[in-house]
Write a protein that holds these residues in place. Structure first.
Motif, short mmCIF file in Angstrom:
data_model
loop_
_atom_site.label_atom_id
_atom_site.label_comp_id
_atom_site.label_asym_id
_atom_site.label_seq_id
_atom_site.Cartn_x
_atom_site.Cartn_y
_atom_site.Cartn_z
N PHE A 24 0.80 -1.22 0.00
CA PHE A 24 0.00 0.00 0.00
C PHE A 24 0.84 1.28 0.00
O PHE A 24 0.27 2.37 -0.07
CB PHE A 24 -0.93 0.01 1.22
N HIS A 25 2.17 1.15 0.10
CA HIS A 25 2.98 2.36 0.24
C HIS A 25 4.15 2.37 -0.74
O HIS A 25 4.45 1.35 -1.37
CB HIS A 25 3.49 2.49 1.69
N HIS A 26 4.79 3.50 -0.81
CA HIS A 26 5.89 3.70 -1.75
C HIS A 26 7.00 2.69 -1.49
O HIS A 26 7.55 2.63 -0.39
CB HIS A 26 6.42 5.14 -1.62
N LYS A 27 7.33 1.91 -2.52
CA LYS A 27 8.27 0.78 -2.33
C LYS A 27 9.70 1.24 -2.08
O LYS A 27 10.46 0.58 -1.37
CB LYS A 27 8.24 -0.13 -3.56
N LYS A 28 10.08 2.39 -2.65
CA LYS A 28 11.46 2.86 -2.46
C LYS A 28 11.61 3.62 -1.15
O LYS A 28 12.65 3.56 -0.50
CB LYS A 28 11.87 3.75 -3.64
N LYS A 29 10.58 4.35 -0.78
CA LYS A 29 10.64 5.14 0.45
C LYS A 29 10.50 4.26 1.68
O LYS A 29 11.17 4.47 2.70
CB LYS A 29 9.54 6.20 0.44
N TRP A 30 9.63 3.27 1.57
CA TRP A 30 9.38 2.37 2.70
C TRP A 30 9.68 0.94 2.27
O TRP A 30 8.88 0.32 1.59
CB TRP A 30 7.94 2.47 3.19
N VAL A 31 10.85 0.44 2.65
CA VAL A 31 11.22 -0.93 2.31
C VAL A 31 10.47 -1.90 3.23
O VAL A 31 9.87 -1.50 4.23
CB VAL A 31 12.74 -1.13 2.42
#
Length: 352
Positions: free
Chosen positions: A242-249
């Motif tokens: 559900f969240h940005h893959k690069k910002k939140w691993v």
């Protein structure tokens, strides 16, 4: 700081490096005596698990009253100030399920129920038949009015006993097999139903109703920590999707999940003991209102907690965070419902 006595020898037992003070500057091992009492071992274990200092209590406070603050602090590098996430979860999980198993709630509920209900003994325990009641009436020991009252009680008891058996219309495995083999297509059951009924009748033949409930409850409670632990990677995966893959691993979502599940277990434990505390007193309207209010606040905090935690951790706008939080909760509830059903079925299969 440990209070154990230091060894006179200043050579580290682990790496043979010279120890100037208490801890080896090379490997970090404490230069204390190797022989310890059972009390020291227990205290040392607890200290290792919780650090038993301000870090532990600070972690609990942040976890309970500051949604996501613990996760943000840990990922920002403040790791010595708080308990490690995996250690925190293992500790709370261990304490929660240990205490719940040591202080089962059902015994307290049963004792409270017995105060308010008249327990009707079964026919087997009374060894009374309607014919014997009629005989007592004929010789004048019982009046006809008392005769009718006793018969009514016995009939009600028989109905209760029949309901408790829950045999689904089959008295034994032999009867089920006979119907399945020789009966018409209308009375036969499917292969899945046949497996379920055969398993149930086998359990009923070997256990009483009380034993089945007790075994099912024990098995469910004992295996629940494993199910929760195995489900956490799924919960973290849903967060990651559900969240940005690069910002939140995935690691970041995993830390958030560990803290959130630790919070849930801690609140469950607190509500459990609050419930047991109120059961110690006689029921009054005021106490019932206080008990209900505390449970309502605890339940609300358990449900609401995820929303501010999600918004503060992922730093998204309120409406976007609210939408994502709601979707994540709904998806997880659906998955958890299926898993609980499968887990209950697994527990049922393993009843002996």
């Amino acid at each position: 700081m440990s209070k154990e006595k230091l060894r006179k020898d200043k050579t580290c037992l682990n790496c043979n490096h010279a120890v100037i003070e208490r801890f080896c500057p090379n490997c970090g091992q404490e230069n204390t005596k190797t022989s310890k009492s059972f009390h020291n071992l227990f205290v040392h274990f607890f200290e290792d698990l919780t650090h038993y200092d301000n870090a532990f209590w600070r972690t609990i406070f942040y976890l309970f009253f500051k949604p996501a603050a613990l996760t943000i602090a840990y990922l920002s590098g403040k790791r010595l100030s708080f308990l490690a996430p995996i250690r925190l979860y293992i500790f709370i999980s261990f304490i929660t399920f240990l205490l719940i198993s040591l202080f089962p709630l059902d015994s307290a509920v049963k004792s409270e129920t017995k105060k308010d209900q008249v327990i009707v003994p079964s026919l087997d325990s009374l060894h009374i038949e309607e014919k014997s009641v009629d005989g007592l009436t004929k010789v004048g020991i019982l009046s006809q009015k008392n005769n009718d009252t006793i018969k009514k009680i016995l009939q009600q008891t028989e109905e209760i006993d029949k309901k408790e058996v829950a045999d689904f219309g089959y008295k034994s495995i032999n009867e089920l097999d006979s119907i399945q083999k020789n009966g018409t297509e209308k009375v036969k059951v499917t292969s899945t139903e046949y497996w379920f009924l055969k398993k149930w009748l086998a359990v009923k033949e070997e256990n009483t109703n009380e034993e089945i409930i007790e075994k099912f409850s024990d098995s469910f409670t004992n295996n629940l920590p494993k199910v929760l632990f195995m489900y956490m990677p799924v919960f973290a995966l849903i967060l990651w999707l559900f969240h940005h893959k690069k910002k939140w691993v995935y690691f970041d979502n995993g830390i958030f999940t560990l803290h959130y599940f630790s919070f849930l277990l801690l609140l469950i434990l607190i509500l459990f003991f609050i419930n047991k505390f109120f059961l110690l007193f006689d029921s009054t309207p005021i106490l019932e209102w206080i008990h209900f209010s505390i449970k309502a606040v605890g339940t609300f905090w358990m449900i609401y907690y995820f929303f501010p935690a999600h918004r503060r951790f992922y730093k998204e706008k309120i409406m976007i965070s609210l939408f994502k939080s709601s979707a994540i909760i709904i998806i997880n509830l659906l998955i958890i419902t299926v898993l609980v059903v499968l887990f209950a079925l697994y527990t049922y299969i393993n009843i002996h």
